[in-house]
Every structure is written in C-alpha cells, then in structure tokens.
Design a protein around this motif. Sequence first.
Motif, PDB file in Angstrom:
ATOM      1  N   GLU A  59       0.850  -1.188   0.000  1.00 34.95           N
ATOM      2  CA  GLU A  59       0.000   0.000   0.000  1.00 34.95           C
ATOM      3  C   GLU A  59       0.885   1.237   0.000  1.00 34.95           C
ATOM      4  O   GLU A  59       1.840   1.299   0.783  1.00 34.95           O
ATOM      5  CB  GLU A  59      -0.846   0.055   1.273  1.00 34.95           C
ATOM      6  CG  GLU A  59      -1.967  -0.942   1.318  1.00 34.95           C
ATOM      7  CD  GLU A  59      -2.744  -0.847   2.629  1.00 34.95           C
ATOM      8  OE1 GLU A  59      -3.976  -0.813   2.592  1.00 34.95           O
ATOM      9  OE2 GLU A  59      -2.089  -0.818   3.690  1.00 34.95           O
ATOM     10  N   THR A  60       0.568   2.181  -0.825  1.00 36.64           N
ATOM     11  CA  THR A  60       1.332   3.423  -0.772  1.00 36.64           C
ATOM     12  C   THR A  60       0.404   4.623  -0.923  1.00 36.64           C
ATOM     13  O   THR A  60      -0.450   4.670  -1.803  1.00 36.64           O
ATOM     14  CB  THR A  60       2.463   3.436  -1.825  1.00 36.64           C
ATOM     15  OG1 THR A  60       3.179   4.662  -1.727  1.00 36.64           O
ATOM     16  CG2 THR A  60       1.949   3.264  -3.233  1.00 36.64           C
ATOM     17  N   LEU A  61       0.591   5.557  -0.004  1.00 41.63           N
ATOM     18  CA  LEU A  61      -0.180   6.802  -0.030  1.00 41.63           C
ATOM     19  C   LEU A  61       0.582   7.802  -0.877  1.00 41.63           C
ATOM     20  O   LEU A  61       1.735   8.125  -0.566  1.00 41.63           O
ATOM     21  CB  LEU A  61      -0.322   7.362   1.383  1.00 41.63           C
ATOM     22  CG  LEU A  61      -1.195   6.553   2.357  1.00 41.63           C
ATOM     23  CD1 LEU A  61      -0.878   6.936   3.791  1.00 41.63           C
ATOM     24  CD2 LEU A  61      -2.664   6.794   2.052  1.00 41.63           C
ATOM     25  N   VAL A  62      -0.047   8.289  -1.930  1.00 44.05           N
ATOM     26  CA  VAL A  62       0.652   9.199  -2.848  1.00 44.05           C
ATOM     27  C   VAL A  62      -0.301  10.279  -3.357  1.00 44.05           C
ATOM     28  O   VAL A  62      -1.512  10.187  -3.177  1.00 44.05           O
ATOM     29  CB  VAL A  62       1.185   8.422  -4.072  1.00 44.05           C
ATOM     30  CG1 VAL A  62       2.363   7.538  -3.699  1.00 44.05           C
ATOM     31  CG2 VAL A  62       0.081   7.608  -4.720  1.00 44.05           C
TER      32      VAL A  62
ATOM     33  N   HIS B  39       5.144  -4.781   7.407  1.00 38.11           N
ATOM     34  CA  HIS B  39       6.402  -4.058   7.490  1.00 38.11           C
ATOM     35  C   HIS B  39       6.241  -2.806   6.641  1.00 38.11           C
ATOM     36  O   HIS B  39       5.320  -2.696   5.849  1.00 38.11           O
ATOM     37  CB  HIS B  39       7.560  -4.926   7.003  1.00 38.11           C
ATOM     38  CG  HIS B  39       7.916  -5.983   7.984  1.00 38.11           C
ATOM     39  ND1 HIS B  39       7.339  -7.223   7.955  1.00 38.11           N
ATOM     40  CD2 HIS B  39       8.754  -5.975   9.062  1.00 38.11           C
ATOM     41  CE1 HIS B  39       7.816  -7.953   8.967  1.00 38.11           C
ATOM     42  NE2 HIS B  39       8.671  -7.220   9.643  1.00 38.11           N
ATOM     43  N   GLY B  40       7.145  -1.867   6.792  1.00 44.20           N
ATOM     44  CA  GLY B  40       6.942  -0.668   5.998  1.00 44.20           C
ATOM     45  C   GLY B  40       8.138   0.250   6.025  1.00 44.20           C
ATOM     46  O   GLY B  40       9.149   0.000   6.686  1.00 44.20           O
ATOM     47  N   HIS B  41       7.964   1.314   5.290  1.00 38.32           N
ATOM     48  CA  HIS B  41       9.019   2.309   5.192  1.00 38.32           C
ATOM     49  C   HIS B  41       8.353   3.671   5.052  1.00 38.32           C
ATOM     50  O   HIS B  41       7.348   3.810   4.353  1.00 38.32           O
ATOM     51  CB  HIS B  41       9.894   2.030   3.978  1.00 38.32           C
ATOM     52  CG  HIS B  41      10.859   3.122   3.679  1.00 38.32           C
ATOM     53  ND1 HIS B  41      12.045   3.255   4.345  1.00 38.32           N
ATOM     54  CD2 HIS B  41      10.787   4.153   2.800  1.00 38.32           C
ATOM     55  CE1 HIS B  41      12.678   4.340   3.888  1.00 38.32           C
ATOM     56  NE2 HIS B  41      11.942   4.886   2.958  1.00 38.32           N
ATOM     57  N   TYR B  82       5.901   9.392  17.323  1.00 36.57           N
ATOM     58  CA  TYR B  82       5.897   8.006  16.893  1.00 36.57           C
ATOM     59  C   TYR B  82       5.724   7.875  15.388  1.00 36.57           C
ATOM     60  O   TYR B  82       5.236   8.787  14.714  1.00 36.57           O
ATOM     61  CB  TYR B  82       4.776   7.246  17.598  1.00 36.57           C
ATOM     62  CG  TYR B  82       5.037   7.038  19.056  1.00 36.57           C
ATOM     63  CD1 TYR B  82       5.897   6.041  19.478  1.00 36.57           C
ATOM     64  CD2 TYR B  82       4.437   7.864  20.009  1.00 36.57           C
ATOM     65  CE1 TYR B  82       6.148   5.844  20.832  1.00 36.57           C
ATOM     66  CE2 TYR B  82       4.689   7.671  21.361  1.00 36.57           C
ATOM     67  CZ  TYR B  82       5.543   6.662  21.763  1.00 36.57           C
ATOM     68  OH  TYR B  82       5.796   6.482  23.093  1.00 36.57           O
ATOM     69  N   SER B  83       6.095   6.710  14.881  1.00 32.38           N
ATOM     70  CA  SER B  83       5.863   6.383  13.489  1.00 32.38           C
ATOM     71  C   SER B  83       4.450   5.855  13.347  1.00 32.38           C
ATOM     72  O   SER B  83       4.197   4.670  13.556  1.00 32.38           O
ATOM     73  CB  SER B  83       6.851   5.305  13.044  1.00 32.38           C
ATOM     74  OG  SER B  83       7.952   5.885  12.432  1.00 32.38           O
ATOM     75  N   VAL B  84       3.536   6.715  13.016  1.00 35.91           N
ATOM     76  CA  VAL B  84       2.148   6.310  12.869  1.00 35.91           C
ATOM     77  C   VAL B  84       1.583   6.949  11.608  1.00 35.91           C
ATOM     78  O   VAL B  84       1.737   8.142  11.388  1.00 35.91           O
ATOM     79  CB  VAL B  84       1.301   6.740  14.089  1.00 35.91           C
ATOM     80  CG1 VAL B  84      -0.169   6.426  13.849  1.00 35.91           C
ATOM     81  CG2 VAL B  84       1.783   6.039  15.339  1.00 35.91           C
TER      82      VAL B  84
END
Lengths: 100, 100, 100, 340, 340, 340
Positions: A59-62, B39-41, B82-84
């Motif tokens: 999933e990517t928010l763009v 997982h994510g970035h 935080y990473s949210v």
Amino acid sequence: METTTISLVTIIAEGVLRERLLEDLKRLGARGWTIGEVHGHGIRGISEYFWAGSQVRIETLVSPAVGEKILAHLQEHYFTDYSVTAFVHDVRVVRPERYV
Amino acid sequence: METTTISLVTIIAEGVLRERLLEDLKRLGARGWTIGEVHGHGIRGISEYFWAGSQVRIETLVSPAVGEKILAHLQEHYFTDYSVTAFVHDVRVVRPERYV
Amino acid sequence: METTTISLVTIIAEGVLRERLLEDLKRLGARGWTIGEVHGHGIRGISEYFWAGSQVRIETLVSPAVGEKILAHLQEHYFTDYSVTAFVHDVRVVRPERYV
Amino acid sequence: MELAETLGILQRNLFSPLTLAFVLGMIATLVKSDIEFPEQAYKFIAFYLMFAIGLNGGVELAGTTFQTFAWPALVTIFLAILLPTACYFILRTVFRFDVANAAGVAALYGSVSSVTFAAGIGVVETANIGYEGFIPTLAALAEWGIIVALFWGRLGLKTPNDAIGKVVQETLTGRSVILLMGGLLIGAIIGEKGFERIAVVFSQGPEGLFRGVLVLFLIEMGMVAARQLREFARVGPRMLAFGTAMPVVMGVLGATLGALSGLSLGGAFILAAIAGSASYIDAPAAVRATFPQANPSIYLTSSLGITLPFNLLIGLPVLYAYTQWLCYSVVGCAVLPAGG
Amino acid sequence: MELAETLGILQRNLFSPLTLAFVLGMIATLVKSDIEFPEQAYKFIAFYLMFAIGLNGGVELAGTTFQTFAWPALVTIFLAILLPTACYFILRTVFRFDVANAAGVAALYGSVSSVTFAAGIGVVETANIGYEGFIPTLAALAEWGIIVALFWGRLGLKTPNDAIGKVVQETLTGRSVILLMGGLLIGAIIGEKGFERIAVVFSQGPEGLFRGVLVLFLIEMGMVAARQLREFARVGPRMLAFGTAMPVVMGVLGATLGALSGLSLGGAFILAAIAGSASYIDAPAAVRATFPQANPSIYLTSSLGITLPFNLLIGLPVLYAYTQWLCYSVVGCAVLPAGG
Amino acid sequence: MELAETLGILQRNLFSPLTLAFVLGMIATLVKSDIEFPEQAYKFIAFYLMFAIGLNGGVELAGTTFQTFAWPALVTIFLAILLPTACYFILRTVFRFDVANAAGVAALYGSVSSVTFAAGIGVVETANIGYEGFIPTLAALAEWGIIVALFWGRLGLKTPNDAIGKVVQETLTGRSVILLMGGLLIGAIIGEKGFERIAVVFSQGPEGLFRGVLVLFLIEMGMVAARQLREFARVGPRMLAFGTAMPVVMGVLGATLGALSGLSLGGAFILAAIAGSASYIDAPAAVRATFPQANPSIYLTSSLGITLPFNLLIGLPVLYAYTQWLCYSVVGCAVLPAGG
Ligand SMILES: Nc1ncnc2c1ncn2[C@@H]1O[C@H](COP(=O)(O)O)[C@@H](O)[C@H]1O
Ligand SMILES: Nc1ncnc2c1ncn2[C@@H]1O[C@H](COP(=O)(O)O)[C@@H](O)[C@H]1O
Ligand SMILES: Nc1ncnc2c1ncn2[C@@H]1O[C@H](COP(=O)(O)O)[C@@H](O)[C@H]1O
Ligand code: NA
Ligand code: NA
Ligand code: NA
C-alpha cells in the motif's frame, strides 16, 4: 480534524517482484509504503505454483498524479507477464505533506 | 442489499504501540478492530530499526464522528513522536448497528 | 491512465470458514481473491476463543452487481451465527475485464 | 599471565564455532545473500536458550548456601544501579547528549544482552570449567538496569515518574526474567535425576542441544548485527568509541566485583559478560515506549551494530583473559569443574 | 494401595518437569508477562509429538498378535460411542443445555486432547514402565467420538445428517490421526534397527528429544490454559464440576475397561488419559463449523481452562494411582519394561 | 552386480524412514488431510540441513589434498555447463519448446535440489559408507547450472545479457551456497574436536539430529510434491518422460564422471544425486524473475511433481545400484568408512 484527500494505491504481486517494485515506487515518487504477506488466486494462478513464498500486498499513499504514474508504470512493465493486481482509491489523511 | 455508509479508519503503527492504541480506540468509541502484521518504510524509518518486531495495521469500522475523534487523538498524542500513519475513507456495510 | 470503477469487497471471518467462503465467492462470480491472516476483536469476540488459528481477511475485486450478491449471501448464511464482518467500496482499476 | 596467553584465548575464541557462526552471518548480510532466518525460529530459540540456561543453573543449585549467593547478588544489584547511572552521566556531560538519548543509550548498556550472556556461557563451556548455578539469577537482577536508566531520563525530562510502576512490572515479568527464573526453579526442584531424562534437549554439555542451537542462533545474530552496521555512518566515531570502550570498562568492573564477591572464575567471567553487554530487544522496546523522541539509530546501532560484534569477537575473550589473570594472580577465586 | 502411595504419585507428578513447565506457563500468563511462544513453533511441535508417538509405538509393535490388539481396540470404539453419548445426555437432562451446546461440549469431552495424551505417555516414562506399541491406534480410534457427538446434535436439531460424510472424512484424515497412524506404520516397517539411527530425534526415552520438547510445549499449553481460565467467570460453577468430575469418571472407565481388555498397566493408564481428556483444537473447530450457535466460551473454557489443567495437575496422577491399584489388586495386568 | 542386488537396494531404500516419510506426506495430501507443516519450520529446517551438510563435510576435510579435489571440481563445473545446455537443446529441438520455457526447464534440471541432495546423503548413511568432505563444494558449484540456462535463454530471446551480472551475484550468494560453504569452512576450522561439542545437533550419524530432522522435512516435501502432482494433467506425458528419464541420464553421467575423477563410491553417488536432481526453489525464483513468460506449470510441475518423487522413490536407489556396479566392476573406486 482538517484532512486532505490523497490516493492510496494497493498492489498485489508475486513475492519475487518485491524489491523491484519498491525501487520502482521510490523512483516514481512514493515516499513510503506498507507491506503485508498474502496469498491469493486470480485468472493466472501463478501464486499457486509458488508454494515456498507468498505474495506481497503493498500500500502506498501518494498524490493523485503519482498514483496515475504508478498505474501506468505497472501497465507498461508488469501486467502482461507477471501476476500483478492493482487498484487505487481516495482516502483522507492528516499531514498530507508526509506523503505527497 | 441495503447498505449504510460508515468510516473505515486504517492505522499503521510501530508494534510497541499495539496495546496502547487498542485501548485508545476502545475509549474513543470503536467497537471492534482487525489487526494484521506489516512491514513498511516512511520518512522516519523507525520500522527498519525494530528488526525484532513488525508494525501493526489496524482497521476499525466506526461512525464518521468517531473516525474524526480517532484522527484528532492520533494527531495529538502520536504523530509527533511516533511512526504512525493513518487514513480514513467511506465504506458501505450491512448491519451498521454492529459498528457505530 | 484509463481506469474503471469496480467494487472491492473485504470480508473478515473466522479461519474455519476459509474454504467455504472461497467456494461461495467463486460460485457468486468472483474471479480472484487475496487473503491475509489477521486477528481481531468485535462484539461477539469469537476470535479470542480460537487461539490456535487466526481470522482471514479476504479481498475480492468484483462488479458492483456481484458485490451486492456477495453481501446478500453473507447476510443470509453467515451474519447470524458466525463472526463475519464485511464492507465494500469503490476502487479504480486498469483492465477491468480481469475482474468482472 | 602473559600477552601470549591472552592472544591464545583470543585465538581460541575466534576459532570457536560460536564466533565463526556469528562471522558467517555478518558476511552473508554484507555480500547481500538472500539467506533468511525465519522470525519465529529466532523467537523460539531465544525462548529455549533462556529457559535452558535457567534449568542448567537450577540443577547445579543444590548445595548453594545463602552466603555464597548473597554477596554476588548484592554486587549485581549494585552494578544494575551503577552502570546505567554512569552511562547516563557520561553521555550527558562528555557527549552532551540530550536527556532522552542519554537515557535511551544508558538503558541498553545498563541492562543485559541475552546473546552475549549465552555466548559468555559458551566461552566458559569451551574453557571446560563450570560456574555457579545461581548465575541466571544474577542475569535477571541485572535487567533492573533498564528501570534505573528510565528513572534518570524521566527525572531529567521532569515527566512524572508515576508510570514507572508499569516499567517495573514489565521488567520483573519480562520474558528473559520469567524464563531464567522459571527454569532455575524447575531445575532446582527436579535436580540431577529429573534433568537426566531431558538432558538431550537442555544440557549445555556435549550431550545436549544447547551449544549447537546457539551456533545456529549466532548466524542470525550476525546477520542482524551486520544490517545495523550499515547504519554506522549515521552514528559516527564518538559512538564507536563508546560502544567499544564501555563494554570493556563495565565488564572489567563486573569481573572484579564478581571475583571479590566470591564468585568462581567461570561465574566472575559470566558476570563480566552480563555487565559488559548491551541489550538489543527488551531495553529498546522499553525506551521506544518511554522516550519516543530518542533516536533509535543512535541507541540501536551502537548496541547491535557495534557493541554486540565487538563483544563476541574481542570483548568476551579479552574479559576472559582479564578474569583469568585476576583470579589466578590477584584474588585466587575457585575454579569449578565443568557441569558442576 | 494406600493413600500414602497415591499421595506419593501425586507428589512425584507435581515435581516432574512436565507439570512444572505447565505451571510456569500458567504463572507467566497470570503475571501478564510478555513471554511469547511462536505460533508456528507450537504447530511444528504438535506435529512432531504426534508423529513421534506413532513412530515409537510402531517400533514396539513387533510381536503384537491380533488377539492382544482386538479387545483393546473394541473397548476403545465402545468408549468412543459411550463417552460423547453420556456427556450429551447428561448435559441435556441434568444441565438442561440446549442441543447445540450439549453436542458441542460432548464432542470435546468425547474425543482426545493430544497434550493430555502426550503427558500421559510422559507419566508412564517417568514411572519407568512401558506400554503396548499399538496404543497410538487407540488414540486415533478415540477421535471418532467427535462424529458421535455431532450425530446426536444433528439429530436433536433435526438437521439432515447428510453433511456427516464430510465430518467423517475430516475425522479420518485429521492431522493427529494421519500422524499417529503414519508414524505407527513407518515405525513398524523400519523396526528397532531403522529407528536406532533416528532415535535421538524421536525416542521417548532419555536418549531422545521427546520428553524435553514436551516440556517446552507444556509451557505454552500452560499459557493458553491460563488465558482461558480468565474466562472462568462466564462459565460458572456447574461447568467447573463437570470439567473436573467428567475426566475422572471417563478416565476410571477407560482404565477399567482397558485393564479388563488385557492391556498392561502402562497401556491401561494411557487409555485412561485418552478417555479422560477433552479435545481443545480439532473438536472445537468441527463444532464451530457444524454448530455455530453453540457458545465457544462454554465448551472451550471448560476443556482448555478447566479440564486441561485439572488433568495435568491432578487427574493424571489420580488415574495413575487408580490404574496401579486396579492392576495390582484386582485385574493383575502385565507391567511392560520401559521402551519395550 | 545382479538384478537381485539392485532390487535389494531398491527395497532397502523404499523401507528407509526417509522414503516412507515422503510417501506419508504424499498420502496425507492425496487424502486431503488438514495436516499442515508450518512454513517457517520448513524454512528453518532447510537452513539447518544445508549448514549441517557443510559442517559435516568441513570436519572431514582434514587431509584432503588439492589433487583429490581438483578433478571432481572440474568434472562438476563441466556438468554445470553440460547439463543445462543439453536440457535446453533437447527441449528446443525434440520437444519444440519456445525459448523461455526451454530455458526455464533447463535452469531447474541443470541445477540442484537440496532435498534430493540431502536424501542422497541419507542413502549413503543408510549404506553405512562415507564420502569426501568436499562434497558440499561440488553441490555449490553445481548451482552454477542456473546461470548457464539463463544465458541460453537470453541469447535465444536476444535480450541483452547485461543483467546476467545480477544473476551471477545472486547464484554465488544464494542461501544454499552460503550455508554449504560457510558450514564447510567452519567445520574445517573447528575440526573433529570442536565438532564433538555440537555433534548432537549437527552430526549426520546416529548420534546427531540430521537424519531425524530430514525425516520430518520429507513429510512436508511429500505434501508439496503431491500438490504439484495434481497439476500433472496440464503437463502431459511428454514431460513425464522427460522428468523421469532426465534424472537417470544426468545421474548416470554424474556417477560415471565422478568415479572417473577419483571420487569414492559414496562421493560418486552423491554427485549422481546432485546431477540427477532438479531444483524447485532457487532456480524457479530466478526463472520467474528472468523469463516471466515461461509457464511455471510446466517447469515446476515437472521438477516438483514428477522428478522429485521419482528420484526419492526410484531414481536414487537405481543410481546407487549403478554407482555400486560401476565402482566394483569397472572403475574400482575407494569405499570410505562412514563418518570418515
Ligand atoms: N478479482 C480479484 N480480487 C482480488 N484479488 C485478486 C483478484 N484477481 C487477482 N487477484 C490477486 O492478484 C494475484 C494475481 O492474479 P492473476 O494474475 O489474475 O493470477 C492473485 O493471486 C490475487 O492475489
Ligand atoms: N506514503 C506511505 N504510504 C503507505 N504507508 C506509509 C507511507 N508513509 C509511511 N507509511 C507507513 O507508516 C510507517 C511509519 O512511517 P514514518 O513515520 O513516515 O516512518 C511506515 O513504516 C509505513 O508502514
Ligand atoms: N468495528 C470493527 N472494525 C473492524 N473490524 C471489526 C469490527 N467489528 C468486528 N470486526 C472484525 O470482525 C471480527 C468478528 O467480529 P464480531 O462478530 O463482531 O465478533 C472481529 O474479530 C474483527 O476482526
Ligand atoms: Na550491561
Ligand atoms: Na475424552
Ligand atoms: Na541437476
């Protein structure tokens, strides 16, 4: 809560494409993504053969423009040969500047 | 099929926040949730450091009002440190009384 | 990018229903699906009892008509006795002929 | 003890399967191999190692008197207060870290790395000597360093210390503590005789799985450490100095106080490994939850990318050489037979 | 057999690593520790345990005659019909349960818990005696109780019994049945000699992993049971009575019929463990799919939160004491040597 | 060597726990059992097996001279070029496959299946003979067949071969290669003495876990193979012929060249197993990434659904009989003692 509408692109793809797709996303302007492991079935049925690995759901928010570019890129490079499903819809976020 | 439009709030957060976020959601009026491991970035890159655990992706179907409250709460307590990541969009459900 | 709007139905259900639901989806006209493992909590709380297995989160891209049929089917056969949550919303896809 | 002997220990350690496995893991990551250690296997082995360490200790506990245990326990509690406190103030004053980052690093270095602890036990087994059965208790006590570091951080940030109760509860019931102490109690209850029938699975000697499983585990730890190593540039030479000097200083302190408190050679060395190690799972999670503003790239990279490999490759053998010298030439501590 | 002896058995059981591991798991959950047993490790160990039990049985099968097997098998089939039927009607009449809930509970109590079965084998190993090689077959036969319970439920609900074919197929090919019977066959084919080379992994004796792995598994089962225990309030004292009395009644029946059918002390006791246990995975899944209207908080909490801990802590030793008394004072059954 | 003896070998192989476990897995899938082998357990065991094979080889390496190694290595490189090339051109000309599908199948058959390789080692252990310590190196070299097949495919498709650098890098650092070679090096460094203390976990002899773990693994492989078997209809009789004839032809070539190059009976047979096997994980992933237009139902079903079961049930014993005949009656190769 003030929110902004941006695009959420969801891509479901064979596991082997993972790294390649993430590099593509980065290049096309995505600034983040979230990945889960899924299994699936479609008209091609590739995922049934790849018993030792799962598919990825990215999933990517763009921004809407980047969303269009991603779809066009998938169309050009993946849809013919690979098992890739993608869809896009609008979502509302706070802090749009993090994603677009 | 008669359906009603309600809000789906999706939250992607560091694993350590799991219990805390679920308690918050309950308090703010969510009556259920669904959690997956992802997982994510992102721009902060926290999830890359936390190699021993994954992030959580929480979905909760709520009334639009509760959805706003959740976003405001995240904004106030989590977004800075935080990473949210969170986004919200409309979905249609049967039996809205289960969720709102 | 030329896109078409179709329906994405998301179903969250007890793990024991997995095979049965996939057969139902096929019969009702879905041509593919994507499945992830999730945990969750709702008003019924079944998933807390089934400690040895998780719930499934099934996504299927279908025509609006098939989407309605799926909701009606779930309503008739599952909603009363089983822990099943479902929602539907519009998404845009390239190559709609793969899904509808 | 001469330099030659120290070099001998260094060399024997470098050529032990434990160290080599760790190096293999590092290389696999550095050459970008697609080798993968399943996450749940990692968690299960970590579970097993802690429980097995407790169990082995418990079986050896028979005959321990309160006196032999009291001093080492006191010394460990003292270290659990001293080490994070020292780290915190060094980082605040010498390194000019802000409160959150200083407390974060102090929490990691002031508590225990299970892998280094287990590797320390491996070194002792390699040397074919034994250690006190109550050693797992000392590791559990040393975990309290987390609480001390978080206390300093909260004091510095003037945040109310009321939530500290939760941290205390979480540290007391943390997975390592429960498994170490649970294993210890079970081992003490079942004794040698009950242990015999499960020794294949749990024994740290050549008849048991412990050492071989630790080898597999260290491959994974090498991969994890090497991934953090890549972040090294962001951390800089100051943390490199800290991450290599601190374990030696803390370890020497641990060995010295341990030997003075009456521990055997093996026991004093393992206390050195406990003191000199930096946590890389439990403490980071606590720091993340308590001081989200602290930068994980600083505390995790130091602990996982610098101190862990340093300890496994150089720190532990150096500390072993020191403890041996100390025991033979200065304190005259006991040398326990292996598995006893 | 005197009370003193029974107490001795109880005590020996309480101090066995198996029981202690289970208690440790319960405590870990009750003190809210973050200790975690990876789900896939759990599944893999469950897989291993069933296959190993089958294999060990198969190796011992050599020399079994049809006669020695026929009576115990018949007795087990009889129990697989009797036990769920008795549970169902007791719950319907005495407890006034509705059809679905009565059938649900009957399915669980009328079939087998792999953990209790494995723990029963552990008790026999602790007592240093042996059991018949075909015992895994009896466990597989006992699984048929699920079908009987679902049959009564469908009859009561007047739902067509046509779908019962699917349940029969699923029970016959269920994972425990396949692994037990597959292991048994393989063990019988390879014999002692083929087994020797894989004994480290599969043997139930002190030279194999079985017992130690079971210890690890029981920590997890303790955690699972304690989580269900919390639900206890919802189930109430009636189910507490049922969940503690039923295993004893069913177990005594199993031991008695087993001993009368010619089983040895070890075999009769394991049949008691099979009969007295309540399923907590396979049967619940079948019940959920067949009678969704039945309340899992009733059947799962009784089986997992009450009967499982009861059996591991009290039920098994009591049944062992009973079987011993029966064998020595009444029936005069054989006592097989361990591992033979 | 007479037919009777060959049949004896076939029979002994069929009744070994390894083969029986594989058959059990196939049956479990064919009767639609819900038995499930956790994915991460599968991955962890695959990791363990490759590392253990390397380690065992490394320990035996002591005393190997460059001469004894050079010829077998050259022969293996020759096979890694010849086998995929032969497959590719047979499929292009005789089977009239298009370029992508021919290259895809060639990549699988021209490289190595870890399971068949490990099962080959199991056969040698069953026969109670030994093999050369450097055998894992040959398996790693044989992996290069993937590159050769992809090269032919790219040439045929006239796609630039520039991306081949990535494939080369990925093959060189692939998980099997790293674990085999890493294990080998560690084994060579620690030697017999260092190995003793971890032998319970890694040894392929009766004192170690290797063989038993392989039994568990083969249950899962039987399930996977049977799932692919169902796809058989789509592949047709031509691929059935290819999938059963090719392993024998390639295996005979491997055994012959191996024996001529100076390998012992055990070594030559394992080289036959390496040559005769078809990859089912690493090569398919490379093919999917390089030639997405090739049809996985062809290459995976042949490799996993046909060749893997064929090899485990028939191919390996036939190749063993051939190698034995060759060694005793023609070449006169050495027979190494087991574990030596
Ligand atoms: N209609 C659909 N709805 C949801 N997911 C789909 C659908 N079709 C395909 N997919 C996903 O995309 C993957 C590849 O599809 P395909 O290329 O059609 O075989 C499948 O394995 C599914 O995970
Ligand atoms: N643009 C994005 N699209 C999807 N997920 C994102 C995006 N940005 C961040 N995330 C998710 O949110 C997590 C935290 O993001 P961040 O705080 O920006 O590092 C990441 O690890 C991702 O899982
Ligand atoms: N409001 C909600 N939002 C998101 N997921 C829900 C919600 N309510 C229920 N669910 C999901 O549906 C499952 C069954 O819900 P229930 O039948 O209400 O117990 C839960 O375990 C959740 O995974
Ligand atoms: Na420390
Ligand atoms: Na029962
Ligand atoms: Na090959």
